[in-house]
Scaffold this active site. Structure first.
Site, PDB file in Angstrom:
ATOM      1  CB  CYS A 160      39.406  46.902  37.313  1.00 52.13           C
ATOM      2  SG  CYS A 160      40.823  45.990  36.650  1.00 52.13           S
ATOM      3  CG  HIS A 180      35.930  43.531  36.663  1.00 51.39           C
ATOM      4  ND1 HIS A 180      35.795  44.691  35.942  1.00 51.39           N
ATOM      5  CD2 HIS A 180      37.255  43.219  36.650  1.00 51.39           C
ATOM      6  CE1 HIS A 180      36.981  45.082  35.500  1.00 51.39           C
ATOM      7  NE2 HIS A 180      37.888  44.210  35.923  1.00 51.39           N
ATOM      8  CD  GLU A 189      32.366  45.539  36.117  1.00 48.52           C
ATOM      9  OE1 GLU A 189      33.352  45.678  35.358  1.00 48.52           O
ATOM     10  OE2 GLU A 189      32.484  45.307  37.339  1.00 48.52           O
TER      11      GLU A 189
END
Length: 233
Positions: free
Chosen positions: A88, A205, A207
Site C-alpha cells: 500500500c 494488504h 498482512e
C-alpha cells in the site's frame, strides 16, 4: 541461522504493527521494527515497507518518505538483490524512490476504499509468488485513496514483456471486470515487481488476511511462498 524480518516505521505508518503481528505471531519469524532514521540493515533477510500515511501523505503519497534516512539503505539493500516488499503506502514509497516504475493516482471515483477484494496471480516467477499457481485467486483487503496505478503504454508493454505484473484485480472467479478494477488501475494492476523479481509493490494488504477470524487467511499463502523461497523456518 534464524532469518530476520525488518518492518520499517515512518511517522504516520499505521500498518507497521499489522505487518509485525503477521510475521512475528502468525508466521513465527524473528521480526523487528526499523525506525525511519535507521541506516543499518545488516542481518535483515526480508524488508517490509508497510502501509499507512507516511508523513500524513502530504504533497503526495510516499513523496516525503522517499527522502527518509533509511531509504538510501533500502535502495542499496534492493540493488544487491535482497527482497523488499512494499504494501500500500509502501508500494507508493517504492514508486517514488524509483525502485519500481509507474505512479499512483487518486482512485477513479475519488473515494477512499476499504474492503475485501480478489486478486489474480499473474506470474509466479518471483520469490513472492513462487508458491502460487498462475491464475490463482486470493481474497485480501484493500484500504487506500490513491491506489490507481498508472504507467504509460511503453512502460506497460515493458512490464508485460519482462513478466513484472504480479497481481491483477479480478472477481471471485478470476475474471477481469470493470467492477473488480474498482480504483481504475491501468490493466487492473494490483502489484508489480522489478525486473529481477526481488522487489514487489502491491496495494492490497496480505498482512491483514492472515487469520480467518478477520475475513480471510489467504495472505498466509503469500507469505508461505516468500518464506519457503527464503528458507525461513
Amino acid at each position: 541461522m534464524s532469518k530476520r524480518i525488518g518492518v520499517i516505521v515512518f511517522p504516520g505508518s499505521n500498518c507497521d504493527h499489522d505487518a509485525y503481528h503477521a510475521m512475528k505471531h502468525v508466521m513465527d519469524a524473528d521480526t523487528e521494527f526499523l525506525w525511519h532514521k535507521d541506516s543499518d540493515l545488516s542481518g535483515i533477510d526480508l524488508l517490509i515497507v508497510p502501509g499507512g500515511f507516511s508523513y500524513g501523505d502530504y504533497l503526495r503519497s510516499g513523496a516525503i518518505a522517499r527522502f527518509s534516512p533509511i531509504m538510501n539503505a533500502v535502495m542499496d539493500f534492493a540493488k544487491k538483490g535482497n527482497p523488499v516488499l512494499g504494501i500500500c503506502n509502501g508500494f507508493q514509497i517504492l514508486l517514488e524512490a524509483g525502485l519500481l516504475p509507474g505512479a499512483m493516482l487518486h482512485n477513479e471515483d475519488l473515494r477512499f476504499v476499504c474492503k475485501q477484494v480478489h486478486i489474480r496471480v499473474e506470474s509466479n516467477r518471483s520469490l513472492f509468488t513462487s508458491g502460487m499457481e498462475t491464475g490463482q485467486v486470493i481474497r485480501v483487503p484493500v484500504s487506500h485513496g490513491e491506489g490507481n496505478y498508472f504507467i504509460d503504454e511503453e512502460g506497460l508493454a515493458r512490464l508485460e514483456d519482462q513478466d513484472q505484473i504480479a497481481f491483477r484485480y479480478c472477481d471471485e472467479n478470476g475474471q477481469l471486470t470493470e467492477e473488480s478494477n474498482f480504483n481504475g488501475s491501468v490493466s487492473a494492476i494490483a502489484g508489480i515487481t522489478n525486473p529481477s523479481g526481488n522487489v514487489l509493490g502491491m496495494m492490497p494488504h496480505p498482512e491483514r488476511a492472515m487469520e480467518s477470524v478477520l475475513g480471510s487467511d489467504d495472505g498466509k499463502l503469500f507469505f508461505e511462498s516468500v518464506f519457503n523461497s527464503l528458507h525461513i523456518a
